[in-house]
Design a protein around this motif. Sequence first.
Motif, short mmCIF file in Angstrom:
data_model
loop_
_atom_site.label_atom_id
_atom_site.label_comp_id
_atom_site.label_asym_id
_atom_site.label_seq_id
_atom_site.Cartn_x
_atom_site.Cartn_y
_atom_site.Cartn_z
N PRO A 215 0.56 26.59 -9.00
CA PRO A 215 1.18 25.39 -9.57
C PRO A 215 2.63 25.66 -9.99
CG PRO A 215 -0.32 26.37 -11.16
CD PRO A 215 -0.49 27.14 -9.90
N PRO A 216 3.55 24.76 -9.67
CA PRO A 216 4.93 24.93 -10.12
C PRO A 216 5.05 24.63 -11.62
CG PRO A 216 4.67 22.80 -9.07
CD PRO A 216 3.35 23.50 -8.92
N LEU A 217 6.14 25.06 -12.22
CA LEU A 217 6.40 24.73 -13.62
C LEU A 217 6.91 23.29 -13.65
CD1 LEU A 217 6.34 25.99 -16.48
CD2 LEU A 217 8.76 26.51 -16.20
N ALA A 218 5.95 22.35 -13.77
CA ALA A 218 6.26 20.93 -13.67
C ALA A 218 6.86 20.40 -14.98
CB ALA A 218 5.01 20.14 -13.32
N GLU A 219 7.69 19.39 -14.87
CA GLU A 219 8.30 18.77 -16.04
C GLU A 219 7.31 17.83 -16.72
OE1 GLU A 219 11.65 15.51 -16.42
OE2 GLU A 219 12.59 17.46 -16.04
N VAL A 220 6.89 18.19 -17.92
CA VAL A 220 5.98 17.35 -18.70
C VAL A 220 6.78 16.21 -19.35
CG1 VAL A 220 4.42 17.29 -20.69
CG2 VAL A 220 4.36 19.22 -19.10
N ASP A 221 7.91 16.57 -19.95
CA ASP A 221 8.90 15.59 -20.39
C ASP A 221 10.25 16.28 -20.35
OD1 ASP A 221 9.25 17.03 -22.83
OD2 ASP A 221 7.57 15.96 -23.72
N ALA A 222 11.26 15.68 -20.93
CA ALA A 222 12.63 16.19 -20.78
C ALA A 222 12.83 17.59 -21.32
CB ALA A 222 13.60 15.23 -21.47
N ASP A 223 11.96 18.02 -22.25
CA ASP A 223 12.22 19.30 -22.93
C ASP A 223 11.06 20.28 -22.83
OD1 ASP A 223 14.05 20.86 -24.28
OD2 ASP A 223 13.29 20.33 -26.26
N ARG A 224 10.11 20.02 -21.93
CA ARG A 224 9.00 20.97 -21.80
C ARG A 224 8.44 20.97 -20.39
NH1 ARG A 224 3.85 19.08 -25.37
NH2 ARG A 224 3.22 21.15 -24.69
N GLY A 225 7.79 22.08 -20.03
CA GLY A 225 7.20 22.20 -18.71
C GLY A 225 5.86 22.91 -18.77
N SER A 226 5.02 22.67 -17.74
CA SER A 226 3.70 23.30 -17.68
C SER A 226 3.38 23.65 -16.23
CB SER A 226 2.63 22.37 -18.22
OG SER A 226 1.32 22.90 -17.98
N ALA A 227 2.90 24.88 -16.00
CA ALA A 227 2.51 25.30 -14.66
C ALA A 227 1.01 25.09 -14.49
CB ALA A 227 2.88 26.77 -14.44
N CYS A 228 0.60 23.81 -14.52
CA CYS A 228 -0.81 23.45 -14.37
C CYS A 228 -0.90 22.13 -13.62
CB CYS A 228 -1.48 23.33 -15.74
SG CYS A 228 -3.23 22.84 -15.65
N PHE A 229 -1.79 22.08 -12.62
CA PHE A 229 -1.97 20.83 -11.87
C PHE A 229 -2.57 19.73 -12.74
CE2 PHE A 229 -2.27 24.00 -8.33
CZ PHE A 229 -1.13 23.59 -7.64
N PHE A 230 -3.22 20.13 -13.83
CA PHE A 230 -3.95 19.16 -14.66
C PHE A 230 -3.42 19.13 -16.08
CE2 PHE A 230 -6.72 20.81 -11.30
CZ PHE A 230 -6.99 19.63 -10.61
N TRP A 231 -2.10 19.23 -16.24
CA TRP A 231 -1.51 19.25 -17.58
C TRP A 231 -1.75 17.94 -18.32
CZ3 TRP A 231 2.12 15.56 -18.57
CH2 TRP A 231 2.87 15.07 -17.50
N ARG A 232 -1.84 16.83 -17.59
CA ARG A 232 -2.10 15.54 -18.27
C ARG A 232 -3.48 15.54 -18.91
NH1 ARG A 232 0.71 14.28 -13.68
NH2 ARG A 232 2.64 13.05 -13.95
N GLU A 233 -4.48 16.03 -18.16
CA GLU A 233 -5.84 16.10 -18.70
C GLU A 233 -5.89 17.07 -19.89
OE1 GLU A 233 -6.22 14.83 -14.42
OE2 GLU A 233 -4.96 16.18 -15.61
N CYS A 234 -5.11 18.15 -19.80
CA CYS A 234 -5.06 19.12 -20.89
C CYS A 234 -4.50 18.46 -22.16
CB CYS A 234 -4.20 20.30 -20.50
SG CYS A 234 -4.31 21.71 -21.61
N LEU A 235 -3.44 17.70 -22.02
CA LEU A 235 -2.85 16.98 -23.14
C LEU A 235 -3.82 15.97 -23.72
CD1 LEU A 235 0.85 16.30 -22.05
CD2 LEU A 235 0.09 17.76 -23.93
N ASP A 236 -4.52 15.26 -22.85
CA ASP A 236 -5.45 14.22 -23.30
C ASP A 236 -6.62 14.79 -24.08
OD1 ASP A 236 -3.91 12.31 -22.09
OD2 ASP A 236 -5.14 12.18 -20.28
N GLY A 237 -6.99 16.05 -23.78
CA GLY A 237 -8.16 16.63 -24.44
C GLY A 237 -7.82 17.53 -25.60
N THR A 238 -6.57 17.44 -26.11
CA THR A 238 -6.12 18.35 -27.17
C THR A 238 -6.47 17.86 -28.55
OG1 THR A 238 -4.27 19.13 -25.82
CG2 THR A 238 -4.10 19.46 -28.18
N ASP A 239 -7.02 18.78 -29.35
CA ASP A 239 -7.14 18.53 -30.79
C ASP A 239 -5.86 19.00 -31.46
OD1 ASP A 239 -10.47 19.71 -30.57
OD2 ASP A 239 -9.82 17.64 -30.69
N SER A 240 -5.44 18.33 -32.52
CA SER A 240 -4.22 18.73 -33.22
C SER A 240 -4.46 20.05 -33.96
CB SER A 240 -3.82 17.65 -34.22
OG SER A 240 -2.65 18.04 -34.92
N HIS A 241 -3.46 20.99 -33.89
CA HIS A 241 -3.56 22.29 -34.56
C HIS A 241 -2.66 22.27 -35.79
CE1 HIS A 241 -5.38 23.46 -30.77
NE2 HIS A 241 -5.81 24.52 -31.39
#
Length: 265
Positions: free
Chosen positions: A239-265
């Motif tokens: 997976p490429p280091l994809a742009e999640v938004d203007a100031d962050r990136g994630s090298a995961c094909f399923f970063w949206r699902e990862c964000l959706d399933g996050t509990d706040s830390h």
Amino acid sequence: TGGEILFQGRDLLKLKEEERRKVRGAEMAMIFQDALSSLNPVLSVGEQLGEMFTVHRGMSRKQARSKAIELMERVRIPAAAERVRDYPHQFSGGMRQRIMIAMALALEPALIIADEPTTALDVTVQAQVMDLLAELQRELGMGLILITHDLGVVADVADRIAVMYAGRIVETAPVHDIYKAPAHPYTKGLLDSIPRLDQKGSELYAIKGLPPNLMHIPPGCAFNPRCPMAQDICRTEVPPLAEVDADRGSACFFWRECLDGTDSH
């Protein structure tokens, strides 16, 4: 084995050795994780600190000793004038780490790289060392790259985090964004592994499996054998280091699902 190391617009890999020597210490310095093995056991700490000034600034030994005492006082080593003649083994672990910090700060570089600077120190001393680093960073206006496994230390010090796995950046973001909502399963696993006060008595989470052998990184995403979200594409494509938004990136094909399933830390 490839790429660039850019520092203030220059590629350090293309500099001649003599030019690199001028950069080391004067423009960028490093704090190593094991102060006892990094300091010379047969030279006093005053001689080791003073060498920076005799080599780079052409000072006399007397002037260099005076500067060494100033540095030891700056990093809050008690009775610096008396202890400047002591050897590394005569200091505690926390004091040796302060001497390493003083050595890195000696020529007031623009950048300090700190590699696990609180390893083998107890929690109280860890906090003191990191507070000192943060204070000196603000005072001198220098950049700080912190290499660490301790996400608690990162939360207090860093402005921005780059999470690495198998030698590759898998997520990068401002510090608060990563703690609030990680966009990579590995980052989420690291955060879930931290003991939390609101989960007292529950079993501590651990990422399954072991890190890969770097000589035999698995095909596709290197994290896929341990990833609870892995699918077929993860086992065949990197997976490429994809742009999640203007100031962050994630090298995961399923970063949206990862964000959706996050509990706040």
